[in-house]
Design a protein around this motif. Structure first.
Motif, short mmCIF file in Angstrom:
data_model
loop_
_atom_site.label_atom_id
_atom_site.label_comp_id
_atom_site.label_asym_id
_atom_site.label_seq_id
_atom_site.Cartn_x
_atom_site.Cartn_y
_atom_site.Cartn_z
N ARG A 96 32.27 34.34 48.18
CA ARG A 96 32.57 34.22 46.75
C ARG A 96 31.33 33.78 45.96
O ARG A 96 31.14 34.18 44.82
CB ARG A 96 33.70 33.21 46.54
N HIS A 126 35.32 42.95 45.09
CA HIS A 126 36.40 41.99 45.33
C HIS A 126 36.06 41.17 46.57
O HIS A 126 35.52 41.70 47.55
CB HIS A 126 37.72 42.72 45.58
N ASP A 129 39.80 34.90 48.08
CA ASP A 129 39.49 33.60 47.46
C ASP A 129 39.87 32.39 48.32
O ASP A 129 39.72 31.25 47.91
CB ASP A 129 40.12 33.50 46.07
MG MG Z 1 40.87 37.18 43.05
#
Ligand code: MG
Ligand code: UDP
Length: 162
Positions: A96, A126, A129
Motif C-alpha cells: 500500500r 489496486h 488493504d
Molecule cells: Mg481499497
C-alpha cells in the motif's frame, strides 16, 4: 539458522495487486511490476483477465453503498486487468505504501500513484488493504493451484542474516 528461517516464514504474507484497465492501456504494466520486484517482493501468481461486472462487484463489495460504485465496477470490467499475488515480509502494508494514497493528487512522489497518475478515477492500481481482504481477494481472483510456491535465489540476500 533454522530458527531464523522459521521466523521469516512466520512473517511471510501474500497480497492481491491488480493493474487496472487504465494502467494496462497506458502501458504501465512493466513499470508497476518492476517496483514490486525491485523492492524484493516475490511474484507468485499473475494473469491477464477481463473481469465480468459481477466479479468487479464482488471485488469492490465493501464500497457498494458509495455513489461511485456502479461506475467503478463498469470501469474495472471494461478491459484487461493484470491480476497478481505478491509475497514477502510485510507485503500487504508496504504494498500500500508503494501504491500511495487513493487520490493521486494526495499521493506522495515516489509512489506508483504519485508518479504515474493524476485523478482518482484513473489511479492505475489496486492493492489489498489488510490481511483479511488480501485473503478474500486472492481467493476471488485465483484458484489455489494458480499460486506457485518457490524459493528465489535472491531471498537470502533480500532478508539478510537477522
Ligand atoms: Mg481499497
Ligand atoms: N474511487 C473513486 N472515487 C472515490 C473513491 C474511490 O473513484 O471517491 C475508486 C478508486 O479507483 C479507488 C477505488 O474506488 O482506487 C477503491 O476505493 P478505495 O477507497 O478502496 O481506495 P484504494 O484501496 O484503491 O486506495
Amino acid at each position: 539458522m533454522l530458527q531464523e528461517q522459521e521466523a521469516h516464514a512466520a512473517q511471510m504474507e501474500q497480497t492481491f495487486i491488480a493493474i487496472k484497465p487504465d494502467g494496462v492501456q497506458r502501458g504501465l504494466i512493466s513499470e508497476i511490476i518492476s517496483r514490486f520486484e525491485r523492492k524484493g517482493f516475490k511474484l507468485v501468481a499473475i494473469k491477464v483477465v477481463v473481469p465480468s461486472k459481477e466479479h468487479a462487484q464482488k471485488h469492490y463489495h465493501d464500497l457498494k453503498e458509495r455513489p461511485f460504485f456502479n461506475g467503478l465496477c463498469d470501469f474495472l470490467s471494461s478491459g484487461p486487468v493484470v491480476a497478481m499475488v505478491w509475497e514477502g515480509e510485510g507485503v500487504i502494508k508496504y504494498g500500500r505504501k508503494l501504491i500511495g494514497a487513493t487520490d493521486p493528487q494526495k499521493s506522495e512522489p515516489g509512489t506508483i500513484r504519485g508518479d504515474l497518475a493524476v485523478a482518482i478515477g484513473g489511479n492505475v492500481i489496486h492493492g489489498s488493504d489488510g490481511p483479511e481482504t488480501a485473503k478474500d481477494e486472492i481467493n476471488l481472483w485465483f484458484k489455489p493451484e494458480e499460486l506457485v510456491s518457490y524459493t528465489s535465489n535472491a531471498e537470502k540476500w533480500i532478508y539478510g542474516v537477522n
